[in-house]
Design an enzyme around this catalytic site. Structure first.
Site, mmCIF file in Angstrom:
data_model
loop_
_atom_site.group_PDB
_atom_site.id
_atom_site.type_symbol
_atom_site.label_atom_id
_atom_site.label_comp_id
_atom_site.label_asym_id
_atom_site.label_seq_id
_atom_site.Cartn_x
_atom_site.Cartn_y
_atom_site.Cartn_z
ATOM 1 N N LYS A 192 28.057 50.933 -8.839
ATOM 2 C CA LYS A 192 28.629 50.112 -9.918
ATOM 3 C C LYS A 192 29.851 49.332 -9.428
ATOM 4 C CE LYS A 192 29.476 53.737 -12.516
ATOM 5 N NZ LYS A 192 28.985 54.834 -11.647
ATOM 6 N N ARG A 237 30.611 55.365 -21.537
ATOM 7 C CA ARG A 237 29.723 56.374 -20.945
ATOM 8 C C ARG A 237 29.354 57.492 -21.908
ATOM 9 N NH1 ARG A 237 31.947 57.847 -15.050
ATOM 10 N NH2 ARG A 237 32.884 55.832 -14.916
ATOM 11 N N ARG A 257 31.418 58.216 1.266
ATOM 12 C CA ARG A 257 32.274 57.145 0.730
ATOM 13 C C ARG A 257 33.726 57.296 1.196
ATOM 14 N NH1 ARG A 257 32.629 55.811 -5.503
ATOM 15 N NH2 ARG A 257 33.039 58.043 -5.656
ATOM 16 N N ARG A 316 37.891 60.150 -1.860
ATOM 17 C CA ARG A 316 38.269 60.474 -3.236
ATOM 18 C C ARG A 316 38.179 61.975 -3.471
ATOM 19 N NH1 ARG A 316 35.461 56.350 -7.410
ATOM 20 N NH2 ARG A 316 35.067 58.314 -8.467
ATOM 21 N N ARG A 347 29.688 65.991 -11.818
ATOM 22 C CA ARG A 347 29.664 64.603 -12.321
ATOM 23 C C ARG A 347 28.221 64.170 -12.620
ATOM 24 N NH1 ARG A 347 32.554 61.845 -7.525
ATOM 25 N NH2 ARG A 347 32.100 59.889 -8.585
HETATM 26 P P1 AP5 Z 1 30.338 52.795 -5.469
HETATM 27 O O1 AP5 Z 1 30.146 51.331 -5.662
HETATM 28 O O2 AP5 Z 1 31.724 53.291 -5.261
HETATM 29 O O3 AP5 Z 1 29.596 53.598 -6.642
HETATM 30 P P2 AP5 Z 1 29.997 53.813 -8.149
HETATM 31 O O4 AP5 Z 1 28.757 53.760 -8.968
HETATM 32 O O5 AP5 Z 1 31.111 52.889 -8.539
HETATM 33 O O6 AP5 Z 1 30.464 55.321 -8.056
HETATM 34 P P3 AP5 Z 1 31.697 56.070 -8.671
HETATM 35 O O7 AP5 Z 1 31.722 57.398 -7.976
HETATM 36 O O8 AP5 Z 1 32.959 55.249 -8.586
HETATM 37 O O9 AP5 Z 1 31.276 56.215 -10.140
HETATM 38 P P4 AP5 Z 1 31.788 57.226 -11.157
HETATM 39 O O10 AP5 Z 1 31.229 56.677 -12.394
HETATM 40 O O11 AP5 Z 1 31.447 58.631 -10.875
HETATM 41 O O12 AP5 Z 1 33.373 57.185 -10.962
HETATM 42 P P5 AP5 Z 1 34.519 56.328 -11.678
HETATM 43 O O13 AP5 Z 1 35.470 55.918 -10.645
HETATM 44 O O14 AP5 Z 1 33.943 55.302 -12.560
HETATM 45 O O15 AP5 Z 1 29.426 53.230 -4.231
HETATM 46 C C1 AP5 Z 1 29.455 54.564 -3.759
HETATM 47 C C2 AP5 Z 1 29.264 54.576 -2.230
HETATM 48 O O16 AP5 Z 1 27.970 54.056 -1.932
HETATM 49 C C3 AP5 Z 1 30.267 53.678 -1.474
HETATM 50 O O17 AP5 Z 1 30.596 54.286 -0.260
HETATM 51 C C4 AP5 Z 1 29.493 52.378 -1.230
HETATM 52 O O18 AP5 Z 1 29.927 51.728 -0.063
HETATM 53 C C5 AP5 Z 1 28.060 52.896 -1.100
HETATM 54 N N1 AP5 Z 1 27.064 51.949 -1.573
HETATM 55 C C6 AP5 Z 1 27.124 51.126 -2.663
HETATM 56 N N2 AP5 Z 1 25.979 50.421 -2.786
HETATM 57 C C7 AP5 Z 1 25.159 50.832 -1.777
HETATM 58 C C8 AP5 Z 1 23.858 50.476 -1.373
HETATM 59 N N3 AP5 Z 1 23.115 49.555 -2.018
HETATM 60 N N4 AP5 Z 1 23.329 51.103 -0.295
HETATM 61 C C9 AP5 Z 1 24.046 52.044 0.386
HETATM 62 N N5 AP5 Z 1 25.309 52.418 0.067
HETATM 63 C C10 AP5 Z 1 25.858 51.811 -1.015
HETATM 64 O O19 AP5 Z 1 35.160 57.443 -12.629
HETATM 65 C C11 AP5 Z 1 35.879 58.520 -12.051
HETATM 66 C C12 AP5 Z 1 36.293 59.490 -13.152
HETATM 67 O O20 AP5 Z 1 37.144 58.822 -14.115
HETATM 68 C C13 AP5 Z 1 35.141 60.056 -13.995
HETATM 69 O O21 AP5 Z 1 34.516 61.163 -13.374
HETATM 70 C C14 AP5 Z 1 35.904 60.450 -15.274
HETATM 71 O O22 AP5 Z 1 36.638 61.630 -15.105
HETATM 72 C C15 AP5 Z 1 36.890 59.293 -15.426
HETATM 73 N N6 AP5 Z 1 36.299 58.202 -16.226
HETATM 74 C C16 AP5 Z 1 36.009 56.946 -15.793
HETATM 75 N N7 AP5 Z 1 35.448 56.225 -16.787
HETATM 76 C C17 AP5 Z 1 35.397 57.039 -17.858
HETATM 77 C C18 AP5 Z 1 34.903 56.879 -19.186
HETATM 78 N N8 AP5 Z 1 34.350 55.722 -19.601
HETATM 79 N N9 AP5 Z 1 35.017 57.926 -20.036
HETATM 80 C C19 AP5 Z 1 35.581 59.090 -19.651
HETATM 81 N N10 AP5 Z 1 36.046 59.319 -18.401
HETATM 82 C C20 AP5 Z 1 35.944 58.294 -17.510
#
Ligand code: AP5
Length: 220
Positions: free
Chosen positions: A13, A88, A127, A160, A171
């Site tokens: 994402k 979410r 990552r 991270r 997660r």
């Molecule tokens: P990346 O692009 O970083 O993936 P992502 O989907 O953004 O993954 P996240 O881990 O950031 O998502 P998340 O939803 O768990 O965490 P968030 O930060 O939003 O890609 C991942 C890896 O893959 C990278 O190394 C990249 O280079 C690689 N990659 C990408 N595309 C690729 C491809 N096509 N092929 C190969 N490799 C690839 O949230 C963190 C925390 O915040 C949550 O757990 C929660 O506690 C809190 N939080 C955030 N939003 C909310 C909400 N709305 N409500 C409640 N709590 C929330």
């Protein structure tokens, strides 16, 4: 355009949001990044969020929506945005509708990224995120000359905290239990498009653009 990106942890994402924001000239707004910035600054919100984030759980809906609504009031979001990781839960979807109604706005599309669990675990295990420019990359993509350096700006890479194996498992479970019902909720409203998010970053970008700009994306 107002677009929501939904997908399990590691689905890409954040990676796609950055690229799409540039293509579409709208800001990418990541609730995960907003929370991490609060944690880093040590704000009361950051202290509250940190406990949930480190355990791989979700920050409460009302807290998350209030923070996001504040961000959506900023000038750069006036003509559209990409929401990365919000909403979410169905409750967050309802609260987002209230925020949109207050702005006389509607969503254009909700994109759900599909990636098999094995790929997600592999992506998250490798990552590394740049402490300077914020780019997420795989450990093996870091500059060969300077191991541990960002491929884009040379900054120091960090892992991270919530990418530890046990937290990742939690997660993924939280995504299945709390976020997947949101997909049906948006599907019932005709807003959902599922995107195959496997393959290279460029391939996924092409499919994603085809989903949001069906008439123009073929040339991108
Ligand atoms: P990346 O692009 O970083 O993936 P992502 O989907 O953004 O993954 P996240 O881990 O950031 O998502 P998340 O939803 O768990 O965490 P968030 O930060 O939003 O890609 C991942 C890896 O893959 C990278 O190394 C990249 O280079 C690689 N990659 C990408 N595309 C690729 C491809 N096509 N092929 C190969 N490799 C690839 O949230 C963190 C925390 O915040 C949550 O757990 C929660 O506690 C809190 N939080 C955030 N939003 C909310 C909400 N709305 N409500 C409640 N709590 C929330």
């Amino acid at each position: 355009m107002r677009i929501v990106l939904i997908g399990p942890p590691g689905a890409g994402k954040g990676t796609q949001a950055r690229v799409l924001a540039e293509h579409l000239s709208i800001p990418a707004i990541s609730t995960g990044d907003l929370f991490r910035a609060h944690v880093e600054r040590g704000t009361p919100l950051g202290r509250q969020a940190r406990t949930y984030m480190n355990a791989g759980g979700l920050v409460p809906d009302e807290v998350t929506t209030a923070m996001t609504a504040d961000r959506l009031r900023e000038a750069d979001a006036a003509s559209g945005y990409l929401l990365d990781g919000f909403p979410r839960t169905v409750r967050q979807g309802e609260l987002l509708d209230e925020v949109l109604a207050a702005h006389n706005a509607t969503l254009d599309r909700v994109l759900a990224f599909d990636v098999p669990d094995d790929d997600l675990v592999r992506r998250l295990a490798g990552r590394r995120t740049c402490g300077d420019c914020g780019l997420a990359q795989h450990a093996t993509a870091a500059s060969g000359d300077e191991p541990g350096a960002c491929q884009q700006c040379g900054g120091a890479l960090q892992r991270r905290k919530d990418d530890q194996e046990e937290t990742v498992r939690n997660r993924l479970a939280v995504y299945t239990e709390q976020t997947e019902p949101l997909l049906d909720w948006y599907k019932a409203r005709g807003l959902l498009t599922r995107v195959n998010a496997t393959g290279s970053v460029d391939e996924v970008t092409r499919r994603t653009l085809a989903a949001v700009l069906p008439s123009t994306s073929r040339s991108v």
